[in-house]
Enzyme design. Structure first.
Site, PDB file in Angstrom:
ATOM      1  N   ASP A 160       0.829  -1.200   0.000  1.00  0.00           N
ATOM      2  CA  ASP A 160       0.000   0.000   0.000  1.00  0.00           C
ATOM      3  C   ASP A 160       0.867   1.256   0.000  1.00  0.00           C
ATOM      4  OD1 ASP A 160      -2.161  -1.654   0.062  1.00  0.00           O
ATOM      5  OD2 ASP A 160      -2.681  -1.280   2.161  1.00  0.00           O
ATOM      6  N   CYS A 198     -50.350   2.544  36.593  1.00  0.00           N
ATOM      7  CA  CYS A 198     -49.473   3.133  35.581  1.00  0.00           C
ATOM      8  C   CYS A 198     -48.119   3.448  36.206  1.00  0.00           C
ATOM      9  CB  CYS A 198     -50.111   4.408  35.034  1.00  0.00           C
ATOM     10  SG  CYS A 198     -49.024   5.349  33.936  1.00  0.00           S
ATOM     11  N   ARG A 232     -30.147   2.464  -9.894  1.00  0.00           N
ATOM     12  CA  ARG A 232     -31.182   1.659 -10.545  1.00  0.00           C
ATOM     13  C   ARG A 232     -32.431   2.498 -10.831  1.00  0.00           C
ATOM     14  NH1 ARG A 232     -35.800  -0.915  -9.494  1.00  0.00           N
ATOM     15  NH2 ARG A 232     -36.206  -2.878 -10.571  1.00  0.00           N
ATOM     16  N   GLU A 286     -24.971 -17.261  -6.985  1.00  0.00           N
ATOM     17  CA  GLU A 286     -24.192 -16.120  -6.524  1.00  0.00           C
ATOM     18  C   GLU A 286     -24.791 -15.597  -5.224  1.00  0.00           C
ATOM     19  OE1 GLU A 286     -24.250 -13.208  -9.656  1.00  0.00           O
ATOM     20  OE2 GLU A 286     -24.133 -14.747 -11.221  1.00  0.00           O
ATOM     21  N   LYS A 335     -26.354 -12.970  -2.795  1.00  0.00           N
ATOM     22  CA  LYS A 335     -27.203 -11.788  -3.015  1.00  0.00           C
ATOM     23  C   LYS A 335     -26.705 -10.664  -2.101  1.00  0.00           C
ATOM     24  CE  LYS A 335     -32.003 -10.276  -3.396  1.00  0.00           C
ATOM     25  NZ  LYS A 335     -31.863  -9.054  -2.601  1.00  0.00           N
ATOM     26  N   CYS A 384     -53.853   3.720  30.678  1.00  0.00           N
ATOM     27  CA  CYS A 384     -53.905   4.703  31.754  1.00  0.00           C
ATOM     28  C   CYS A 384     -54.813   5.824  31.267  1.00  0.00           C
ATOM     29  CB  CYS A 384     -52.518   5.244  32.075  1.00  0.00           C
ATOM     30  SG  CYS A 384     -52.542   6.641  33.235  1.00  0.00           S
TER      31      CYS A 384
END
Length: 737
Positions: A55, A436, A158, A135, A137, A454
């Protein structure tokens, strides 16, 4: 390495010390050589996964090219590797028409459906004569890349399959997309090499890059991405390619618009050509000569999906031979020669620590499972709704259980159930509390309902949710007022009901604590590290302005924003269109409300009860005095609906679908069913959830079941997604539908 490549690493000859500056001709020649070499090594690295240099050596070449181009700007070419770091800012994405339609893919949701497709295929082509290519997906964003004379020309999303968005500048920053195709691949082309070719594949974000991106978002206080696919889609559609360049996207290419220019006769030959050309091709591919081999590939892919550095959600099975593909052809939306076998949701085990009660804006108590964080389908989850007490008992989940979790549709966290063999001793069944947890008031459970409520108007949990609902986008649409700010306003005693929003003054908001503190001393501002950071005057003025703007929202939105039980956005709009003013609605009887098409007695009773409570009428009067609109602006609402759904404002104003009733079923590719329903309603249509003789049209996508069958039995016309888009574009149903 060739002699040419070795020579390109050598520095220019010169006397001792600094080498002489190259002439422009020498710089141009060296730049051309460097571009060639960078393309070659990028191909070795990305396409072949067989780098020949480190690199650091690659970076050294890139830096040298950057230096030459900085000294001679006229030598910069659009296809130079230096231009792949996002040097331009695009004002908008221009539309691009694909060379051929990008079809969707039919899904097989289980092995039985896959076997049915395999059987149909072999019946059509002859058992034992079919070879398949399997293949992975890739869970990414579809793109189409166009090349002419071997050079990159354009990239497009697309889109709707026919027209996409031009994202060429952004795709140039994706390092594994070649700017030039290899000479070896071009020599295999059957036609003139100047013939344009369009290849297709997926842009994705590696899992490691996704984690780093969300860590950066957390550090910067930004909302993290939900999953790698969303991150890839958002990154590819950035207005500034420099942002895309920093997102570390990658591609897998696997298809083409037209195989005619290429000397290939099958999918596996085509994939080999793609690799030779310089594209990044997924190595996890197999040719299978029997359904049993297809099954084995799918099973192996499912078992090892977690080992990959990218997300997959299934396996694509294709008939390998192009002549056989042509013989099978296409349906209206998908090729008959391919199918996507979708994996079941990824499941993980974790420990359920607590079932906590969440009190909603209508007072409903909802049990929520809180468990040890676990990564599922690309993101970390730590809680999931259990819906109601009946659901908790049906699944028999208990605090302390080891549970199985997944994401329904790979999106919504869900508790599948407990691993009872690992249940700790003494784990007790869970029950809804009698009071509650937010206010201590008794909980009410109406006969025939699963919900516990409640009913206290003073419940602080409901107050916050009611206030947040009022300012939310689908209601009064007040930008800048979120959960944290509402909590601070409540704590400061500024808000007791929704009408109090319109009594707020900027200085009251400006002094509120944001919940954050200064990191260090700032003598200029007179603050010290640890001091609370206030909202500030600028933000406060914006909030007040947004609240003032919200007063113009039409009656339909006001009714939805009030949180009346059973009154959602659509119901609010229907009621508002019938009565036009709040005064007329207040005077209407329950029977008159119930007579509205699509409303019925249950909704009418709820509306009438709400408008019969004196405290509620007092709030409405205070809203009126504050200047909030209590009338329905049909023209204005049509314009707003057009803006939100993308339909024509002129069509929305004309309401061409008024009087028509649509039912949506199955999966749609271009819009969600809710989005499609909103667009239809913007044009005046009624959208319902059940098919009857009164239904005008049923819009059916893949996976449509009983509703489609009922439509066919009743003779109700059925539209596919292409026809739906034509309806939304023109306001007219296609002839012959």
């Amino acid at each position: 390495m060739s002699e040419l490549q070795e020579n390109l690493f050598e520095t220019a000859p010169g006397a001792a010390g600094e080498p002489p500056a190259p002439t422009r001709a020498e710089a141009a020649a060296r730049a051309a050589d460097l571009r060639h070499l960078l393309d070659y090594h990028a191909y070795r690295y990305y396409a072949l996964d067989a780098p020949e240099i480190t690199d650091a050596a690659f970076d050294k070449l890139l830096i040298e090219l950057q230096q030459i181009e900085a000294a001679h700007p006229d030598l910069v070419t659009p296809d130079s590797y230096t231009q792949r770091v996002g040097g331009y800012v695009s004002e908008q994405f221009a539309p691009v028409t694909h060379m051929a339609r990008m079809y969707s893919m039919d899904d097989a949701m289980n092995l039985e459906e896959l076997d049915e497709w395999l059987a149909r295929t072999e019946e059509s082509l002859g058992a034992g004569k079919v070879t398949y290519t399997c293949e992975l997906k890739i869970d990414g964003l579809g793109v189409a890349l166009t090349y002419r004379n071997g050079a990159f020309v354009r990239a497009a999303t697309r889109g709707d399959g026919t027209t996409g968005e031009d994202v060429s500048l952004n795709v140039r920053t994706v390092r594994d997309v070649p700017m030039h195709l290899s000479e070896a691949a071009l020599s295999q082309m059957a036609a003139d090499r100047d013939t344009a070719i369009e290849v297709r594949g997926e842009v994705y974000m590696p899992k490691g890059s996704f984690v780093r991106l969300n860590e950066e978002a957390d550090a910067a206080g930004r909302e993290p991405f939900a999953n790698p696919r969303n991150a890839a889609a958002g990154s590819l559609r950035q207005k500034d390619p420099k942002v895309t360049a920093r997102r570390d996207l990658a591609t897998f290419i696997y298809a083409t618009a037209d195989t005619a220019p290429l000397h290939v006769g099958s999918q596996h030959e085509f994939l080999a050509w793609l690799g030779e050309a310089g594209f990044h091709v997924n190595p996890n591919v197999a040719t299978c000569t029997s359904p049993a081999e297809v099954h084995a590939f799918c099973a192996d892919a499912l078992e090892h999906r977690g080992d990959l550095d990218y997300d997959i959600d299934g396996v694509v099975v294709k008939v390998d031979g192009f002549e056989q593909q042509a013989a099978l052809g296409f349906t209206a939306r998908a090729p008959r020669w391919a199918i996507a076998f979708k994996f079941p949701p990824e499941e993980k085990r974790t420990v359920l620590r607590e079932i906590r009660i969440q009190v909603g804006r209508t007072g409903v108590l909802t049990p929520v499972a809180e468990f040890d964080p676990v990564t599922v389908a690309g993101s970390t989850i730590a809680r999931a709704t259990l819906h109601n007490e009946d659901e908790v008992h049906r699944k028999d989940v208990r605090e302390g259980d080891t549970i199985i979790v997944h994401k329904a549709g790979d999106v919504i966290p869900e508790v599948v159930g407990p691993v009872t063999d690992l249940r700790p001793e003494g784990a007790q069944p869970w029950h809804m509390p009698a009071a509650c947890p937010a206010c201590g008031s008794p909980v009410v459970h109406e006969e025939g309902e699963v919900a516990y409520r409640c009913v206290s108007l003073d419940c602080p949990a409901q107050l916050k949710e009611r206030l947040l609902h009022w300012v939310s986008r689908g209601c009064m649409d007040v930008d800048g007022v979120g959960e944290e700010l509402v909590e601070k306003m409540i704590a400061a005693g500024l808000l007791h009901d929704v009408a109090d929003f319109y009594r707020l003054e900027a200085d009251q908001i400006a002094g509120l604590d944001t919940g954050r503190t200064y990191a260090k001393d700032d003598k200029r501002r007179g603050v010290h590290a640890g001091d609370p950071i206030p909202v500030g005057a600028k933000t406060a003025e914006k909030v007040v302005a947004e609240l003032a703007k919200s007063k113009a929202q039409p009656l339909g939105r006001v009714l939805f924003a009030l949180g009346i039980r059973h009154v959602g956005k659509s119901v609010g709009e229907v009621i508002a269109r019938r009565f036009l003013t709040l005064d007329a609605l207040v005077l209407a009887s329950e029977e008159e409300i119930a007579e509205i098409d699509g409303i019925g007695p249950k909704i009418a009773e709820s509306v009438r009860q709400f408008l019969s409570v004196p405290e509620n009428l007092e709030v409405l009067q205070r809203l009126r005095e504050a200047g909030v609109s209590m009338e329905e602006d049909l023209g204005g609402e049509a314009a707003r609906a057009a803006e939100e759904t993308g339909v024509s404002a002129d069509l929305a104003a004309a309401q061409p679908l008024a009087g028509l009733t649509f039912v949506l079923t199955g999966t749609l590719e271009r819009r969600t069913r809710n989005e499609a329903g909103d667009a239809l309603k913007a044009l005046g249509a009624k959208v319902t959830g059940s098919v009857s003789k009164k239904t005008s049209y049923v819009v059916a996508g893949p996976g449509a079941g009983s509703k489609l069958a009922k439509a066919e039995s009743l003779g109700v016309p059925v539209l596919d997604e292409d026809a739906l888009e034509q309806v939304l574009a023109t306001g007219e149903v296609p002839a012959g539908a």
